[in-house]
Design an enzyme around this catalytic site. Sequence first.
Site, PDB file in Angstrom:
ATOM      1  N   ASN A 266     -13.059 -34.751  42.842  1.00  0.00           N
ATOM      2  CA  ASN A 266     -12.265 -33.863  41.999  1.00  0.00           C
ATOM      3  C   ASN A 266     -10.922 -34.533  41.712  1.00  0.00           C
ATOM      4  O   ASN A 266     -10.087 -34.687  42.604  1.00  0.00           O
ATOM      5  CB  ASN A 266     -12.066 -32.528  42.739  1.00  0.00           C
ATOM      6  CG  ASN A 266     -11.265 -31.527  41.922  1.00  0.00           C
ATOM      7  OD1 ASN A 266     -10.664 -31.869  40.908  1.00  0.00           O
ATOM      8  ND2 ASN A 266     -11.262 -30.283  42.364  1.00  0.00           N
TER       9      ASN A 266
ATOM     10  N   HIS B   5     -15.087 -29.447  34.373  1.00  0.00           N
ATOM     11  CA  HIS B   5     -14.207 -29.929  35.443  1.00  0.00           C
ATOM     12  C   HIS B   5     -15.081 -30.301  36.636  1.00  0.00           C
ATOM     13  O   HIS B   5     -15.953 -29.539  37.047  1.00  0.00           O
ATOM     14  CB  HIS B   5     -13.216 -28.838  35.822  1.00  0.00           C
ATOM     15  CG  HIS B   5     -12.418 -29.160  37.035  1.00  0.00           C
ATOM     16  ND1 HIS B   5     -11.803 -30.387  37.204  1.00  0.00           N
ATOM     17  CD2 HIS B   5     -12.142 -28.442  38.151  1.00  0.00           C
ATOM     18  CE1 HIS B   5     -11.178 -30.391  38.366  1.00  0.00           C
ATOM     19  NE2 HIS B   5     -11.373 -29.231  38.970  1.00  0.00           N
TER      20      HIS B   5
ATOM     21  N   CYS C  74      -5.916 -27.993  37.927  1.00  0.00           N
ATOM     22  CA  CYS C  74      -7.198 -28.544  37.442  1.00  0.00           C
ATOM     23  C   CYS C  74      -7.517 -28.119  36.008  1.00  0.00           C
ATOM     24  O   CYS C  74      -8.313 -28.764  35.339  1.00  0.00           O
ATOM     25  CB  CYS C  74      -8.334 -28.156  38.383  1.00  0.00           C
ATOM     26  SG  CYS C  74      -8.106 -28.833  40.033  1.00  0.00           S
TER      27      CYS C  74
HETATM   28  N1  COA Z   1     -17.276 -31.946  57.033  1.00  0.00           N
HETATM   29  C1  COA Z   1     -18.031 -31.248  57.906  1.00  0.00           C
HETATM   30  N2  COA Z   1     -17.919 -29.924  58.063  1.00  0.00           N
HETATM   31  C2  COA Z   1     -17.026 -29.275  57.294  1.00  0.00           C
HETATM   32  C3  COA Z   1     -16.228 -29.942  56.377  1.00  0.00           C
HETATM   33  C4  COA Z   1     -16.358 -31.325  56.255  1.00  0.00           C
HETATM   34  N3  COA Z   1     -15.644 -32.076  55.403  1.00  0.00           N
HETATM   35  N4  COA Z   1     -15.431 -29.038  55.760  1.00  0.00           N
HETATM   36  C5  COA Z   1     -15.740 -27.846  56.266  1.00  0.00           C
HETATM   37  N5  COA Z   1     -16.702 -27.979  57.220  1.00  0.00           N
HETATM   38  C6  COA Z   1     -17.328 -26.950  58.023  1.00  0.00           C
HETATM   39  C7  COA Z   1     -16.452 -25.727  58.169  1.00  0.00           C
HETATM   40  O1  COA Z   1     -15.511 -25.916  59.216  1.00  0.00           O
HETATM   41  C8  COA Z   1     -17.475 -24.664  58.497  1.00  0.00           C
HETATM   42  O2  COA Z   1     -17.810 -24.776  59.854  1.00  0.00           O
HETATM   43  P1  COA Z   1     -18.008 -23.428  60.757  1.00  0.00           P
HETATM   44  O3  COA Z   1     -19.147 -22.705  60.096  1.00  0.00           O
HETATM   45  O4  COA Z   1     -18.299 -23.987  62.086  1.00  0.00           O
HETATM   46  O5  COA Z   1     -16.709 -22.689  60.651  1.00  0.00           O
HETATM   47  C9  COA Z   1     -18.697 -25.097  57.705  1.00  0.00           C
HETATM   48  O6  COA Z   1     -18.503 -26.469  57.354  1.00  0.00           O
HETATM   49  C10 COA Z   1     -18.881 -24.296  56.432  1.00  0.00           C
HETATM   50  O7  COA Z   1     -17.622 -24.225  55.763  1.00  0.00           O
HETATM   51  P2  COA Z   1     -17.431 -23.452  54.416  1.00  0.00           P
HETATM   52  O8  COA Z   1     -16.019 -23.597  53.977  1.00  0.00           O
HETATM   53  O9  COA Z   1     -17.982 -22.074  54.544  1.00  0.00           O
HETATM   54  O10 COA Z   1     -18.417 -24.320  53.509  1.00  0.00           O
HETATM   55  P3  COA Z   1     -18.824 -24.110  52.001  1.00  0.00           P
HETATM   56  O11 COA Z   1     -20.283 -24.106  51.905  1.00  0.00           O
HETATM   57  O12 COA Z   1     -18.071 -22.973  51.379  1.00  0.00           O
HETATM   58  O13 COA Z   1     -18.324 -25.452  51.334  1.00  0.00           O
HETATM   59  C11 COA Z   1     -16.503 -26.237  49.954  1.00  0.00           C
HETATM   60  C12 COA Z   1     -16.946 -25.783  51.343  1.00  0.00           C
HETATM   61  C13 COA Z   1     -15.010 -26.514  49.990  1.00  0.00           C
HETATM   62  C14 COA Z   1     -17.246 -27.510  49.625  1.00  0.00           C
HETATM   63  C15 COA Z   1     -16.834 -25.127  48.944  1.00  0.00           C
HETATM   64  O14 COA Z   1     -16.323 -23.894  49.366  1.00  0.00           O
HETATM   65  C16 COA Z   1     -16.288 -25.415  47.589  1.00  0.00           C
HETATM   66  O15 COA Z   1     -16.694 -26.338  46.930  1.00  0.00           O
HETATM   67  N6  COA Z   1     -15.345 -24.599  47.108  1.00  0.00           N
HETATM   68  C17 COA Z   1     -14.726 -24.792  45.830  1.00  0.00           C
HETATM   69  C18 COA Z   1     -13.668 -25.799  46.001  1.00  0.00           C
HETATM   70  C19 COA Z   1     -13.177 -26.291  44.699  1.00  0.00           C
HETATM   71  O16 COA Z   1     -13.925 -26.598  43.831  1.00  0.00           O
HETATM   72  N7  COA Z   1     -11.862 -26.407  44.615  1.00  0.00           N
HETATM   73  C20 COA Z   1     -11.200 -26.959  43.523  1.00  0.00           C
HETATM   74  C21 COA Z   1     -11.188 -26.034  42.370  1.00  0.00           C
HETATM   75  S1  COA Z   1     -10.208 -26.770  41.168  1.00  0.00           S
END
Ligand code: COA
Length: 322
Positions: A279, A249, A113
Amino acid sequence: MRRSVVIGTGSALPRTVVSNAELAARVDTTDEWIVERTGIRQRHIAEADETTGSLATEAARAAIAAAGVQAKDVDLIVLATATPDQTFPATATIVQHNLGCHGGIAFDVAAVCSGFLYAVGVADSMLRTGMAQRALVIGAETFSRILDWEDRTTCVLFGDGAGAILLEAQDQAGDSPRGILATKLHADGNHNQLLYVDGGASTTGTVGKLRMKGREVFRHAVVNLADVLHEVLAETGLQTSDIDWLVPHQANARILDATARKLNLPPEKVVITVDRHANTSAASVPLALDTAVRDGRIKPGQLVMLEAMGGGFTWGASLVRM
Ligand code: COA
């Protein structure tokens, strides 16, 4: 002083748009969850005839047309991608062939990225040292090909697309020179297993699928991005208040908000396209830049900060006077 000046921008998106509701019919997710946690509402997904190389070519053609030059005037192509058309040759050489600009330099850069920022840093150095005169810097991706469409924690986050800028080496004088003013790049390989693809030519012999520990990526992103933005400002002697536009980004709307808050930058100065494009990895910064140039928000003479963070981890920022 010799500087790399942006003389054109361009972008390209696949034809097919996939909404959150359509994804919810394939994996266990909802439009509400995706919008609340990421700000994403839809993404463009490449059909079989749309590749990283074809999208990159379309974006490059648009940048060349915007600059009012000809493809033969381009003597350097640096293409950032983690999803090349083939393991080799570099997709940049495919773009070079498609454009019909032979004899110059063409290669790919792999920093996921942050790839576009790395490509900007490399191209800027080569232009300022006289190795080339006009550089196409492209970020292009088809992440849909490396997503695990059964994994709801990753497949909802990404989209496909391409963006390009055309840089020209120019002698710039005066107090407000145009061009790239400073670029800072970093990597910390200690975290290379937090965001990765579980395949590769020399390990599994397959392309593999994207894997991510999203929460940990999020935590590092906000800290690293704020630090590198301050580093670039310190190098140029400019303040946050001098920045006209932040073009970040486009990974997640919450990371964008948190970074802008840490910088004390008002939200109306942040270009956001994550809602429409999701993304798009290396493509996201040039896609967002081109969007804001074409809709008239970003104007010549304005100060634009570009930043990105990605797998590796890698991260970087670049300050540009348009
Ligand atoms: N739909 C519904 N529920 C989902 C889901 C989806 N698409 N993806 C994950 N969940 C659930 C998880 O299973 C978890 O459930 P649980 O509590 O029963 O285990 C719950 O949602 C929370 O998951 P979590 O991973 O803690 O959520 P979060 O608030 O951290 O959000 C992201 C997840 C991925 C959106 C977030 O961590 C993020 O944006 N991270 C950065 C990712 C990024 O930018 N990557 C690229 C960098 S270049």
